[in-house]
Design a protein around this motif. Sequence first.
Motif, mmCIF file in Angstrom:
data_model
loop_
_atom_site.group_PDB
_atom_site.id
_atom_site.type_symbol
_atom_site.label_atom_id
_atom_site.label_comp_id
_atom_site.label_asym_id
_atom_site.label_seq_id
_atom_site.Cartn_x
_atom_site.Cartn_y
_atom_site.Cartn_z
ATOM 1 N N ASN A 552 0.978 -0.929 0.101
ATOM 2 C CA ASN A 552 0.274 0.393 -0.397
ATOM 3 C C ASN A 552 1.197 1.025 0.172
ATOM 4 O O ASN A 552 0.697 2.152 -0.692
ATOM 5 C CB ASN A 552 -0.995 -0.353 1.154
ATOM 6 C CG ASN A 552 -1.893 -1.361 1.272
ATOM 7 O OD1 ASN A 552 -2.591 -1.779 1.931
ATOM 8 N ND2 ASN A 552 -1.952 -1.322 -0.330
ATOM 9 N N THR A 803 -3.855 2.615 5.693
ATOM 10 C CA THR A 803 -5.502 3.108 5.422
ATOM 11 C C THR A 803 -5.857 3.594 5.448
ATOM 12 O O THR A 803 -6.262 4.781 4.604
ATOM 13 C CB THR A 803 -6.477 2.058 5.969
ATOM 14 O OG1 THR A 803 -5.471 0.871 5.715
ATOM 15 C CG2 THR A 803 -7.351 2.042 5.855
ATOM 16 N N LEU A 836 -14.508 0.728 8.663
ATOM 17 C CA LEU A 836 -13.627 -0.514 7.826
ATOM 18 C C LEU A 836 -12.952 -1.851 8.764
ATOM 19 O O LEU A 836 -12.045 -1.026 9.660
ATOM 20 C CB LEU A 836 -12.466 -0.330 7.552
ATOM 21 C CG LEU A 836 -11.259 -1.010 6.152
ATOM 22 C CD1 LEU A 836 -12.027 -1.564 5.180
ATOM 23 C CD2 LEU A 836 -10.321 -0.310 5.364
ATOM 24 N N VAL A 866 -11.760 -6.788 6.806
ATOM 25 C CA VAL A 866 -10.142 -6.854 6.532
ATOM 26 C C VAL A 866 -9.907 -8.759 6.997
ATOM 27 O O VAL A 866 -9.519 -8.380 8.126
ATOM 28 C CB VAL A 866 -9.760 -5.559 6.447
ATOM 29 C CG1 VAL A 866 -10.017 -5.110 4.998
ATOM 30 C CG2 VAL A 866 -9.555 -5.006 7.715
ATOM 31 N N LEU A 887 -12.856 -8.422 2.505
ATOM 32 C CA LEU A 887 -11.726 -7.913 2.095
ATOM 33 C C LEU A 887 -10.586 -8.585 2.851
ATOM 34 O O LEU A 887 -9.700 -8.581 3.006
ATOM 35 C CB LEU A 887 -11.236 -6.748 1.774
ATOM 36 C CG LEU A 887 -10.535 -5.702 0.425
ATOM 37 C CD1 LEU A 887 -10.932 -6.166 -0.881
ATOM 38 C CD2 LEU A 887 -10.146 -4.800 0.644
ATOM 39 N N TYR A 891 -4.541 -5.373 0.367
ATOM 40 C CA TYR A 891 -5.102 -5.139 -0.923
ATOM 41 C C TYR A 891 -4.681 -4.029 -1.461
ATOM 42 O O TYR A 891 -3.389 -3.627 -0.563
ATOM 43 C CB TYR A 891 -6.234 -5.021 -0.402
ATOM 44 C CG TYR A 891 -5.957 -4.289 0.874
ATOM 45 C CD1 TYR A 891 -6.319 -2.745 1.060
ATOM 46 C CD2 TYR A 891 -6.965 -4.968 1.960
ATOM 47 C CE1 TYR A 891 -6.718 -2.202 2.087
ATOM 48 C CE2 TYR A 891 -7.639 -4.243 3.360
ATOM 49 C CZ TYR A 891 -6.523 -2.685 3.195
ATOM 50 O OH TYR A 891 -7.090 -1.891 4.810
ATOM 51 N N LEU A 896 -9.667 -1.286 -3.080
ATOM 52 C CA LEU A 896 -10.478 -0.982 -1.738
ATOM 53 C C LEU A 896 -11.118 -0.057 -2.149
ATOM 54 O O LEU A 896 -12.170 0.519 -1.148
ATOM 55 C CB LEU A 896 -9.223 -0.210 -0.654
ATOM 56 C CG LEU A 896 -9.528 0.255 0.758
ATOM 57 C CD1 LEU A 896 -10.294 -0.166 1.433
ATOM 58 C CD2 LEU A 896 -8.315 1.324 1.882
#
Length: 908
Positions: A552, A803, A836, A866, A887, A891, A896
């Motif tokens: 990420n 995130t 999330l 997740v 998820l 990812y 996302l």
Amino acid sequence: MKKFFASIPVKISLSILGIETLLLALMGYYYTHKFCEEIDRNLRNKISMPAVLLSQQDLNVNTVINIDSFAKLLQEKIHDVFIVQPNGMIYDSAHPERLNSYYERYLDKHEREQFQKVNQYFSEQQIISHRHKKKNFISLLSPLKKGNHLIGVLYIKLDGDVIADRKDEIITFFFIGSILTIFLTSLFEVLLLHYLFVPRINKTRAALSLVEQGNLSVRIPHADSQDQLGSLMRHVNRIIAATERNTHLLKMVNEAGASFVTADSLEKLSELINREVSNLQSYVAKTAYLAPQSQERKNHVLSPAPDPDQGFQLPSLDSSSDEEKREGDEEKFLFSLLTMANCAFFRLRSWQKTREAEKKYRTFFSSAVEGIFSYSIDGVLQVANPSLAKMMGYQSPRSMIDQFEREKSLLFGSEEEQKNLLKRITEQEQIQDVEIRPQRADGFRFWASLTAHIKRDQAGEPVAIEGRIANIEERKRREKIEYDYLTAKAANQAKSEMLGELEVKNRELEKTLAELHDTQLRMIQAERMAAIGMTASGVAHDLNNILAGVVNYAELILYQLPEKSPLKVSAQSILESGKRATDVVADLLTLTRGTAHNRIPVQLNSIITEYLASAEFQYLSEQHPHIDITPSLAPDLFPVLGVPVYLHKMIMNLVTNSFEAIEARGDRGEVNIFTENMVISPAEDLSSRDAGEYVVVKIMDNGAGIVQSDLHHIYEPFFTKKALGRSGTGLGLTMVQNAVMEHNGTIEVDSNAQGTTFTLCLPAAMEGKPDVLDNKNHEENKLIKGSGTILVVDDNPTIREITQSILIESGYTVYLAQSGEEAVQFCQGQEVDLILLDMLMPPGMNGRQTFAAIRKIHPQQKALLVSGYSEDAEVQKALAAGCSGFLKKPYSMSQLSRLLKQVITNKG
């Protein structure tokens, strides 16, 4: 009374009476119904006419509202009348106090219930019949119109009892008329039938009564009428005459039969039969007028002649056909006479034959080889033949009987044996070939076979026991020799069979021990795989959390860097390294069996075609240009229920292994991929597979093959003959085996120096449409913009930070929580568009528990799970409870942002 109703005229009259009553009842009902309808129709026209005349102004209103004058006009008894305006108010009435009042006040309960609303239905005339205070009434609401314009409504209430009385008068008239008609008609019919039939019936009955008493000379008088009853009387007279004649003939035959019984020789019997036949012919000729057929047949009757073998015969009748023999009455009686003569003849013949049979029996009895005896029912020997006397050691039957009587000797062995045997014969009526040991006169006992039966008198009482005895000493000796031989033979055979069974049991025991050893090895292997799987699952989870930050952050850097930044190459390398590490972690997760996955109907041909067109296979082909691959795919292949990513990896690993096996041989090679359907019927005996439909995939190569000693280890994790870390991880075939077992299939390997063949057999999914795989790349580094508030719940600070950065970059407002408890506390004071939620956050609440607690606060709260693990049972429970999706870490930014946009904008 019974005699009266038993009379035929009465029965006929009652039948006609019933029919007339039914017809008159139907006619009465029909015509009274029609008259009542006509009365109702005239009344309806009569009471409807004033409204028509008022509408046409041909009738004065004062005449209508005056009840007496209006009643004279209609010629009916009127109880009430008034005129109503269209709004329901009374306009004119015989009672001034009702003016400008609502008309329903002056209607009774039944009228208010049955009349429809004025303001809605005044356009139609309404007539009802009802009952009020034990009286019948007829009420009318009739519209008054001027042109097509409603100007008012006329209400009339008539006395209904007068109308009902008119109807009752009509019904009474028809009822009385029907009764009189039926009575007079029935009386006339009875008298006429009595005059025509009863006297003649009584005459016939009187004549038949005399016949019943034995007077056959009586005849019915006046039987000359030509109707059916007269014909019946004449027919009865003929029957009486024929009965009289046949009775006399029968008497003659019976008397002749009695004389035949007295004959003691065939000559005497022949004389009697000739005399009786002559008498019978004379009587037949004398009474021929009573039976015309006899007149035609009498010339054919001849005197009988004796026949030594067949008795007496009538030659003239014997030469005729069976139909002709039985046409005349005299022939029938002649046959009866002949039958009795033949009975006497055969009685005499039987007596002669019986005397001859007795003579033959005495000869047989004396010369028979077997002993023959007769025992009284109380145990005394009465008869014995010479063979029995000799068999028992006596000089003659007489001496044997005398000796048995003097010394109370026993024929059937000991006293107890004889008692039991006599009881058995009495109970069973007869016995056959029962072995006994009687005692001779010299005291020697020998083996014998007894056959005996009970002899009964005419009353059915037992009087004696008769039978025969055969000496079977020689047979018993031969049987003993044969028994000894068979016993020795059976013992030897049993010994051989026992040794054979022991040998078979020994082989079965060795086979069972070998199977037990294999089972123990499989259990040890399964426990080892379970331990490795648990370790791999934990390691994969931790690595996925780490790789999530690597992938990420690399994506975020690539997204934020300018297009021509020199750092983009480095960031892209970091991203690709992270994705390759993600693939290795995915292989590790295949070691953990039993995890839940969404399975869909998949066409394996599509999986194979997609792989052969993928970049990874193109790279593999470029590295091995001397190796050819040939797919042979069945066009009508069954679909399978599976996880496409696992099936893809399964094909990829097997093809890669085949390429490397050919490469190790150092020569050109070929890889073949076959697919086919297989159907196993219940009748086929395949212990490894149940009956059903299967899809078979075979991957064959002509490489170096697998060493036989390694075949038992090829599915073990990290077992490899390659350079570990350079050309393999040792997890390829482990992943293939686990994937096959996850799909309830089987895998078989056949390898030798000429190559290796892997055969996969997977259950077919005959229901559902196969999934068509999409080759488009949805993992592009594209960020989907959105808006809203999102709560990120994760125990890993790195995951929370990256995130948060991605979500802020995507346009969302972000809140953070490091545990499930903190997330629940946050939601008690504030509501967000989406949560999330990490699945595992030890040591506190996990994702499913956190989601359940938040749903109690906000029942419509949306959440996205997740996890670094695969989609396990806990995830499935959360999804079933209403969670919006799952998820898997790591990812991509596009995954996302796309999923967040989809969940938040979904209003469901």
